[in-house]
Design a protein around this motif. Structure first.
Motif, PDB file in Angstrom:
ATOM      1  N   VAL A 150       8.954  81.758 -47.687  1.00 56.74           N
ATOM      2  CA  VAL A 150      10.296  82.712 -47.497  1.00 56.74           C
ATOM      3  C   VAL A 150       9.892  83.234 -45.955  1.00 56.74           C
ATOM      4  CG1 VAL A 150      10.966  84.784 -48.006  1.00 56.74           C
ATOM      5  CG2 VAL A 150      10.267  83.114 -49.790  1.00 56.74           C
ATOM      6  N   VAL A 151      11.109  83.503 -45.172  1.00 58.30           N
ATOM      7  CA  VAL A 151      10.755  84.031 -43.931  1.00 58.30           C
ATOM      8  C   VAL A 151      12.221  85.028 -43.809  1.00 58.30           C
ATOM      9  CG1 VAL A 151      10.909  83.882 -41.314  1.00 58.30           C
ATOM     10  CG2 VAL A 151       9.929  82.115 -42.732  1.00 58.30           C
ATOM     11  N   LYS A 152      11.487  86.291 -43.388  1.00 51.65           N
ATOM     12  CA  LYS A 152      12.356  87.312 -43.193  1.00 51.65           C
ATOM     13  C   LYS A 152      12.536  87.667 -41.442  1.00 51.65           C
ATOM     14  CE  LYS A 152      13.210  92.482 -44.444  1.00 51.65           C
ATOM     15  NZ  LYS A 152      12.611  93.151 -44.997  1.00 51.65           N
ATOM     16  N   VAL A 153      13.651  87.500 -41.061  1.00 46.95           N
ATOM     17  CA  VAL A 153      13.878  87.649 -39.724  1.00 46.95           C
ATOM     18  C   VAL A 153      14.737  89.034 -39.454  1.00 46.95           C
ATOM     19  CG1 VAL A 153      13.675  85.442 -38.824  1.00 46.95           C
ATOM     20  CG2 VAL A 153      15.773  86.504 -39.547  1.00 46.95           C
ATOM     21  N   LYS A 154      14.285  89.748 -38.519  1.00 43.37           N
ATOM     22  CA  LYS A 154      15.318  90.919 -37.721  1.00 43.37           C
ATOM     23  C   LYS A 154      15.905  90.573 -36.938  1.00 43.37           C
ATOM     24  CE  LYS A 154      14.732  95.561 -36.033  1.00 43.37           C
ATOM     25  NZ  LYS A 154      13.964  96.808 -35.410  1.00 43.37           N
ATOM     26  N   LEU A 155      17.160  90.721 -36.878  1.00 39.65           N
ATOM     27  CA  LEU A 155      18.112  89.971 -36.010  1.00 39.65           C
ATOM     28  C   LEU A 155      18.710  91.221 -34.805  1.00 39.65           C
ATOM     29  CD1 LEU A 155      20.712  88.310 -38.444  1.00 39.65           C
ATOM     30  CD2 LEU A 155      18.624  87.200 -37.089  1.00 39.65           C
ATOM     31  N   THR A 156      19.257  90.348 -33.881  1.00 39.18           N
ATOM     32  CA  THR A 156      19.560  91.657 -32.689  1.00 39.18           C
ATOM     33  C   THR A 156      20.568  92.441 -33.423  1.00 39.18           C
ATOM     34  OG1 THR A 156      21.098  89.983 -32.218  1.00 39.18           O
ATOM     35  CG2 THR A 156      18.966  90.079 -30.899  1.00 39.18           C
ATOM     36  N   LYS A 157      20.691  93.766 -32.666  1.00 44.43           N
ATOM     37  CA  LYS A 157      21.708  94.606 -33.020  1.00 44.43           C
ATOM     38  C   LYS A 157      23.103  94.032 -33.113  1.00 44.43           C
ATOM     39  CE  LYS A 157      23.613  99.077 -32.030  1.00 44.43           C
ATOM     40  NZ  LYS A 157      23.598 100.391 -31.222  1.00 44.43           N
ATOM     41  N   PRO A 158      23.926  94.239 -34.089  1.00 47.84           N
ATOM     42  CA  PRO A 158      25.581  93.557 -34.085  1.00 47.84           C
ATOM     43  C   PRO A 158      26.351  94.232 -33.009  1.00 47.84           C
ATOM     44  CG  PRO A 158      24.542  93.953 -36.464  1.00 47.84           C
ATOM     45  CD  PRO A 158      23.674  94.666 -35.473  1.00 47.84           C
ATOM     46  N   LYS A 159      27.122  93.448 -32.344  1.00 46.97           N
ATOM     47  CA  LYS A 159      28.040  94.337 -31.439  1.00 46.97           C
ATOM     48  C   LYS A 159      29.478  93.582 -31.521  1.00 46.97           C
ATOM     49  CE  LYS A 159      26.577  90.798 -28.048  1.00 46.97           C
ATOM     50  NZ  LYS A 159      25.957  90.831 -26.354  1.00 46.97           N
ATOM     51  N   ASP A 160      30.514  94.295 -30.849  1.00 51.76           N
ATOM     52  CA  ASP A 160      31.509  93.608 -30.439  1.00 51.76           C
ATOM     53  C   ASP A 160      32.470  93.874 -31.731  1.00 51.76           C
ATOM     54  OD1 ASP A 160      30.826  93.458 -27.844  1.00 51.76           O
ATOM     55  OD2 ASP A 160      30.405  91.301 -28.231  1.00 51.76           O
ATOM     56  N   TYR A 161      32.091  94.555 -32.905  1.00 54.34           N
ATOM     57  CA  TYR A 161      33.024  94.559 -33.934  1.00 54.34           C
ATOM     58  C   TYR A 161      34.667  95.120 -33.615  1.00 54.34           C
ATOM     59  CZ  TYR A 161      34.935  96.222 -38.525  1.00 54.34           C
ATOM     60  OH  TYR A 161      35.845  96.306 -39.558  1.00 54.34           O
ATOM     61  N   ARG A 162      35.332  94.342 -34.257  1.00 56.41           N
ATOM     62  CA  ARG A 162      36.883  94.667 -34.322  1.00 56.41           C
ATOM     63  C   ARG A 162      37.511  93.893 -35.280  1.00 56.41           C
ATOM     64  NH1 ARG A 162      36.502  90.474 -30.231  1.00 56.41           N
ATOM     65  NH2 ARG A 162      38.155  89.174 -30.085  1.00 56.41           N
ATOM     66  N   LYS A 163      38.805  94.572 -35.971  1.00 55.96           N
ATOM     67  CA  LYS A 163      39.630  93.820 -36.664  1.00 55.96           C
ATOM     68  C   LYS A 163      40.451  92.747 -36.123  1.00 55.96           C
ATOM     69  CE  LYS A 163      39.378  97.195 -40.438  1.00 55.96           C
ATOM     70  NZ  LYS A 163      40.173  98.052 -41.358  1.00 55.96           N
ATOM     71  N   VAL A 164      40.895  91.729 -36.706  1.00 57.31           N
ATOM     72  CA  VAL A 164      41.622  90.765 -36.070  1.00 57.31           C
ATOM     73  C   VAL A 164      42.577  90.232 -37.105  1.00 57.31           C
ATOM     74  CG1 VAL A 164      41.654  88.684 -34.962  1.00 57.31           C
ATOM     75  CG2 VAL A 164      39.715  89.937 -34.443  1.00 57.31           C
ATOM     76  N   SER A 165      43.990  90.316 -36.810  1.00 55.53           N
ATOM     77  CA  SER A 165      45.072  89.397 -37.435  1.00 55.53           C
ATOM     78  C   SER A 165      45.435  88.303 -36.744  1.00 55.53           C
ATOM     79  CB  SER A 165      46.035  90.470 -37.719  1.00 55.53           C
ATOM     80  OG  SER A 165      45.692  91.625 -38.526  1.00 55.53           O
TER      81      SER A 165
END
Length: 279
Positions: A121-136
């Motif tokens: 089992v491996v747990k990784v800390k990912l980079t901070k999420p970015k560029d969130y936006r809603k898209v239709s």
């Protein structure tokens, strides 16, 4: 050349210890590019077959355990891969390159990871999420209201009805190349909430150019968006992949620290025959 194959949630990867640069030496000798090498090795039936290939290399900063070069099966480079990173960490751990707490270099930044159960089992800390936006989007007559977020690589996420029978490859490919996501395109995830902590996911992966059994950064993107949209309200979010395994995605209130955890399976170790590289 010694190689190994690992898989995480059905995402399979070829791992090579390239700290001595032997891969580049071989390519120079054969007169082929790294892209040609990756495609030939990752192709099913005529090669080993895998979703991607990872080279483990010396870190630029000695405070880190290693760096990696990550390639999709089509030879393209990806900044990050959640399941690939978990496989890379177990491989490095078993080679004595790192210990239980790990830091390694990617194009998306420094990734921290934690080895559990001897690497199973491996747990990784990912980079901070970015560029969130809603898209239709409207693709081939289908209107989809979704969201975009970058969890190391770009992802579009949309909730759909009847996920089991949804034509993932058809619409995934159309969205992957949609003008909304030019010039590099995006990975595409379709989700179905099951309860207040669990979602199911199917993913079309950029670079593989098809549906895969799992995608770590896609599972992470889908979990974050599901939480933001109120589809789930408990953490960690359980993400059931196409391959049937469950990935855990945990995060803080501000979604600045994001973790992906799951099983890693060692498939085989072997020696690559250079005959498959004949051009």
């Amino acid at each position: 050349m010694e190689i190994a194959k690992y898989q995480g949630s059905g995402n399979d990867f070829i791992l090579i210890d390239n700290r001595d640069g032997k891969v580049y030496t071989l390519l120079d000798k054969l007169g082929i590019t790294i892209k040609d090498f990756v495609v030939k090795v990752c192709t099913f039936h005529t090669g080993v077959g895998a979703d991607g290939l990872i080279l483990i290399e010396e870190p630029k900063d000695r405070e880190n355990d290693f760096s990696w070069q990550f390639f999709n099966s089509d030879g393209s480079v990806a900044e990050m891969c959640g399941n690939g990173s978990r496989c890379a960490v177990r491989f490095a751990y078993e080679k004595g390159i790192c210990k239980e707490e790990v830091k390694f270099e990617t194009l998306a930044g420094i990734i921290k990871a934690y080895v559990k159960e001897g690497g199973k089992v491996v747990k990784v800390k990912l980079t901070k999420p970015k560029d969130y936006r809603k898209v239709s989007l409207e693709v081939d007559g289908l209107k989809l209201d979704g969201s975009f977020i970058n969890t190391g690589v770009p992802h579009f996420v949309a909730k759909v009805d009847n996920l089991e029978n949804f034509p993932v490859v058809k619409y995934g490919r159309l969205i992957r190349f949609h003008k909304e996501f030019e010039p590099k395109g995006t990975n595409v995830n379709f989700i179905e909430p099951l309860d207040d902590q669990t979602i199911r996911i199917r993913t079309y992966e950029r670079g593989v150019e098809s549906e895969t059994l799992a995608c770590g950064t896609g599972a992470t993107a889908s979990a974050l968006i599901s939480y933001m949209e109120g589809y789930v309200n408990k953490r960690p979010v359980k993400v059931i992949t196409k391959g049937g395994e469950v990935l855990l995605v945990d995060f803080d209130d501000k979604m600045e620290e994001v973790y992906l955890e799951g099983r890693v399976v060692k498939v085989f170790e072997g020696v690559l025959s250079y005959e498959i590289l004949d051009v």
